[in-house]
Design a protein around this motif. Structure first.
Motif, PDB file in Angstrom:
ATOM      1  N   ALA A 133       0.817  -1.216   0.000  1.00 30.51           N
ATOM      2  CA  ALA A 133       0.000   0.000   0.000  1.00 30.51           C
ATOM      3  C   ALA A 133       0.850   1.265   0.000  1.00 30.51           C
ATOM      4  N   SER A 134       2.115   1.139   0.416  1.00 31.52           N
ATOM      5  CA  SER A 134       3.020   2.290   0.479  1.00 31.52           C
ATOM      6  C   SER A 134       3.917   2.381  -0.747  1.00 31.52           C
ATOM      7  N   GLY A 135       3.676   1.507  -1.736  1.00 39.75           N
ATOM      8  CA  GLY A 135       4.426   1.591  -2.988  1.00 39.75           C
ATOM      9  C   GLY A 135       5.558   0.609  -3.147  1.00 39.75           C
ATOM     10  N   ALA A 136       5.783  -0.258  -2.167  1.00 40.87           N
ATOM     11  CA  ALA A 136       6.845  -1.261  -2.252  1.00 40.87           C
ATOM     12  C   ALA A 136       6.322  -2.523  -2.945  1.00 40.87           C
ATOM     13  N   ASN A 137       7.176  -3.535  -3.032  1.00 40.04           N
ATOM     14  CA  ASN A 137       6.805  -4.782  -3.702  1.00 40.04           C
ATOM     15  C   ASN A 137       7.111  -5.973  -2.793  1.00 40.04           C
ATOM     16  N   THR A 138       6.385  -7.065  -3.008  1.00 35.61           N
ATOM     17  CA  THR A 138       6.646  -8.300  -2.279  1.00 35.61           C
ATOM     18  C   THR A 138       6.969  -9.414  -3.269  1.00 35.61           C
ATOM     19  N   VAL A 139       7.783 -10.378  -2.824  1.00 41.87           N
ATOM     20  CA  VAL A 139       8.167 -11.508  -3.666  1.00 41.87           C
ATOM     21  C   VAL A 139       8.068 -12.789  -2.846  1.00 41.87           C
ATOM     22  N   LYS A 140       7.910 -13.905  -3.563  1.00 40.57           N
ATOM     23  CA  LYS A 140       7.840 -15.195  -2.876  1.00 40.57           C
ATOM     24  C   LYS A 140       9.241 -15.675  -2.534  1.00 40.57           C
TER      25      LYS A 140
ATOM     26  N   LEU B 130      17.048  -2.401  14.123  1.00 45.20           N
ATOM     27  CA  LEU B 130      18.073  -1.493  13.614  1.00 45.20           C
ATOM     28  C   LEU B 130      18.083  -0.161  14.355  1.00 45.20           C
ATOM     29  N   ARG B 131      16.983   0.187  14.987  1.00 42.67           N
ATOM     30  CA  ARG B 131      16.900   1.476  15.673  1.00 42.67           C
ATOM     31  C   ARG B 131      17.529   1.401  17.072  1.00 42.67           C
ATOM     32  N   SER B 132      17.337   0.272  17.753  1.00 45.37           N
ATOM     33  CA  SER B 132      17.876   0.133  19.113  1.00 45.37           C
ATOM     34  C   SER B 132      19.170  -0.677  19.152  1.00 45.37           C
ATOM     35  N   GLY B 133      19.414  -1.461  18.107  1.00 43.22           N
ATOM     36  CA  GLY B 133      20.583  -2.325  18.091  1.00 43.22           C
ATOM     37  C   GLY B 133      20.377  -3.634  18.837  1.00 43.22           C
ATOM     38  N   LYS B 134      19.197  -3.833  19.373  1.00 45.67           N
ATOM     39  CA  LYS B 134      18.917  -5.046  20.149  1.00 45.67           C
ATOM     40  C   LYS B 134      18.489  -6.201  19.243  1.00 45.67           C
ATOM     41  N   PHE B 135      18.702  -7.410  19.761  1.00 49.73           N
ATOM     42  CA  PHE B 135      18.316  -8.614  19.043  1.00 49.73           C
ATOM     43  C   PHE B 135      17.173  -9.299  19.787  1.00 49.73           C
ATOM     44  N   VAL B 136      16.234  -9.884  19.042  1.00 50.19           N
ATOM     45  CA  VAL B 136      15.144 -10.642  19.643  1.00 50.19           C
ATOM     46  C   VAL B 136      15.021 -11.979  18.912  1.00 50.19           C
ATOM     47  N   ILE B 137      14.514 -12.965  19.627  1.00 49.37           N
ATOM     48  CA  ILE B 137      14.203 -14.259  19.017  1.00 49.37           C
ATOM     49  C   ILE B 137      12.707 -14.257  18.730  1.00 49.37           C
ATOM     50  N   THR B 138      12.334 -14.609  17.515  1.00 47.34           N
ATOM     51  CA  THR B 138      10.955 -14.420  17.075  1.00 47.34           C
ATOM     52  C   THR B 138      10.309 -15.693  16.553  1.00 47.34           C
ATOM     53  N   SER B 139       8.976 -15.675  16.571  1.00 45.87           N
ATOM     54  CA  SER B 139       8.151 -16.705  15.948  1.00 45.87           C
ATOM     55  C   SER B 139       7.770 -16.213  14.558  1.00 45.87           C
ATOM     56  N   GLN B 140       7.947 -17.063  13.543  1.00 43.36           N
ATOM     57  CA  GLN B 140       7.662 -16.637  12.175  1.00 43.36           C
ATOM     58  C   GLN B 140       6.913 -17.706  11.387  1.00 43.36           C
ATOM     59  N   ASN B 141       6.116 -17.247  10.434  1.00 46.10           N
ATOM     60  CA  ASN B 141       5.386 -18.136   9.533  1.00 46.10           C
ATOM     61  C   ASN B 141       4.985 -17.348   8.294  1.00 46.10           C
ATOM     62  N   HIS B 142       5.857 -17.322   7.302  1.00 40.66           N
ATOM     63  CA  HIS B 142       5.523 -16.588   6.076  1.00 40.66           C
ATOM     64  C   HIS B 142       6.324 -17.120   4.900  1.00 40.66           C
ATOM     65  N   GLY B 143       5.745 -17.014   3.706  1.00 41.89           N
ATOM     66  CA  GLY B 143       6.404 -17.455   2.488  1.00 41.89           C
ATOM     67  C   GLY B 143       6.694 -16.323   1.526  1.00 41.89           C
ATOM     68  N   PHE B 144       6.323 -15.092   1.898  1.00 42.58           N
ATOM     69  CA  PHE B 144       6.575 -13.911   1.065  1.00 42.58           C
ATOM     70  C   PHE B 144       7.343 -12.889   1.887  1.00 42.58           C
ATOM     71  N   THR B 145       8.060 -12.016   1.188  1.00 38.81           N
ATOM     72  CA  THR B 145       8.854 -11.002   1.868  1.00 38.81           C
ATOM     73  C   THR B 145       8.837  -9.706   1.059  1.00 38.81           C
ATOM     74  N   VAL B 146       9.130  -8.599   1.722  1.00 37.56           N
ATOM     75  CA  VAL B 146       9.201  -7.306   1.053  1.00 37.56           C
ATOM     76  C   VAL B 146      10.537  -7.205   0.317  1.00 37.56           C
ATOM     77  N   GLU B 147      10.494  -6.795  -0.939  1.00 40.14           N
ATOM     78  CA  GLU B 147      11.690  -6.669  -1.761  1.00 40.14           C
ATOM     79  C   GLU B 147      12.433  -5.381  -1.387  1.00 40.14           C
ATOM     80  N   PRO B 148      13.680  -5.486  -0.910  1.00 44.05           N
ATOM     81  CA  PRO B 148      14.404  -4.286  -0.436  1.00 44.05           C
ATOM     82  C   PRO B 148      14.531  -3.198  -1.493  1.00 44.05           C
ATOM     83  N   GLU B 149      14.827  -3.590  -2.745  1.00 44.69           N
ATOM     84  CA  GLU B 149      15.028  -2.596  -3.801  1.00 44.69           C
ATOM     85  C   GLU B 149      13.775  -1.773  -4.068  1.00 44.69           C
ATOM     86  N   SER B 150      12.627  -2.351  -3.768  1.00 47.00           N
ATOM     87  CA  SER B 150      11.367  -1.666  -4.062  1.00 47.00           C
ATOM     88  C   SER B 150      11.067  -0.523  -3.097  1.00 47.00           C
ATOM     89  N   LEU B 151      11.855  -0.408  -2.025  1.00 50.09           N
ATOM     90  CA  LEU B 151      11.622   0.665  -1.052  1.00 50.09           C
ATOM     91  C   LEU B 151      12.120   2.022  -1.554  1.00 50.09           C
TER      92      LEU B 151
END
Length: 363
Positions: A255-262, A277-298
């Motif tokens: 919706a903000s003009g970026a792109n997603t890829v499988k 990236l803002r705080s420099g802290k690391f977290v361990i996360t739960s994830q479930n996804h097959g698509f991602t935002v394409e960095p170049e599209s930002l």
């Protein structure tokens, strides 16, 4: 009873069936979690998929009434190395096999799940089918090659009508693309007044509910298959604070003009490290996804990256630089997984309060 898992590339694995005796097609994926099988089986984001568990023993604590993330299993099938025959837990109400049979979900055990996972990692997610052991693998493969992956998963798992989880705090509209109960639980813990609406609800109808903020839920499939949702998010930007989770993150980006890829095989597990990236802290996360935002599209958008995955560098969080809106690709509500990131719900509430103060100062 012997069963076979056949893949579109011709590979097949023979094992023992459990759960339902029915045959079922789906996109074959893998999850690396050691625990939390009930939560992931009922996660609507798995709609249309056959899930391979990489941890060898599954079902050892049975099924209980409190660990569901939706009303019933969402997966099309389950593949494990070994299913527990003697589950033991004080909350156990039935075995995993009994539960899957009740909801007509087939399972297969006794196959080499490590080999299957390596195939998926090499070739990417593949169409697969759980069938009887005497099925011809080549015939199954040909059938799967011609089978189009479903595109209606969100319509199958989203609520059909709006409902309310009342509270005395800020009013949040939760757009249900296949929302896990964990998201709603986190809102209720904070005494929020939550209105849950179907995925195709327009921006006009959402704004008529007079929300203090809008939460975009997780969900299954390709975000581009719900263009009406992308339009809705685009219309909401700048009018009300937004927080997107998983599929909601991808819709926010589109919706903000970026792109997603499988992705080749996606992220599915409960131990994915992410850097803020803002705080420099690391977290361990739960994830479930097959698509991602394409960095170049930002480039050329008003989005900035706030989080990145440590394992592969993919985008895990975004923030809008002009409007009160942010998103994460992972699951801050966990269920299953660690609760390292639950403070993101508090960050959303702080954004809402700041937005109210700014509105009051301009009035």
């Amino acid at each position: 009873m012997e069963k076979t898992v056949g893949l579109e590339n011709g590979a097949s694995f023979i094992g023992e069936g459990f759960g339902s005796s029915s045959e079922m097609k789906g996109e074959v994926v893998f999850n690396t979690g050691m625990t939390g099988y009930q939560e992931l089986i009922t996660d609507p984001s798995y709609c249309g998929q056959i899930v391979t568990m990489t941890y060898p023993l599954i079902g050892n604590y049975g099924i209980n009434r409190s660990d569901n993330e939706s009303a019933r299993p969402s997966i099309s099938g389950l593949i494990v190395k070994e299913v527990s025959k003697t589950p033991s837990h004080w909350q156990k109400e039935k075995s995993l096999s009994e539960w899957l049979d009740e909801y007509d979900v087939p399972g297969i055990e006794g196959i080499d799940t490590r080999k299957l996972t390596k195939i998926i990692r090499e070739h990417g997610t593949l169409r697969g089918k759980i069938v009887s052991a005497d099925a011809d693998p080549s015939a199954v493969a040909e059938q799967l090659k011609k089978w189009p992956l479903p595109t209606d998963q969100i319509s199958r798992v989203s609520t059909k009508s709006a409902y309310v989880a009342p509270g005395s705090g800020a009013r949040i509209v939760l757009v249900d693309f296949g929302a896990k109960q964990g998201i709603l639980r986190e809102c209720i813990k904070r005494n929020l007044d939550v209105v849950i609406v179907p995925y195709q609800t327009s921006a006009h109808d959402i704004l008529k509910l007079n929300p203090d903020g809008v939460l975009l839920s997780n969900g299954p499939g390709d975000p581009k298959e719900v263009p009406e949702a992308i339009d809705t998010v685009h219309e909401l930007l700048g009018k009300v604070p937004l927080f997107g989770i998983c599929l909601g993150h991808q819709l926010f980006a589109l919706a903000s003009g970026a792109n997603t890829v499988k992705m080749r095989f996606g992220h599915r597990g409960v131990n994915h490290p992410v850097k803020n990236l803002r705080s420099g802290k690391f977290v361990i996360t739960s994830q479930n996804h097959g698509f991602t935002v394409e960095p170049e599209s930002l480039v050329g958008t008003d989005l900035e990256i706030t989080h990145r995955a440590i394992n592969d560098g993919t985008i895990e969080g975004l923030r809008h630089t002009k409007y009160p809106a942010f998103s994460v690709q992972y699951h801050p509500e966990a269920s299953p997984g660690p609760d390292d990131s639950q403070d993101l719900f508090d960050e959303f509430l702080s954004m809402i309060e700041s937005n109210k103060k700014e509105g009051a100062s301009l009035a």
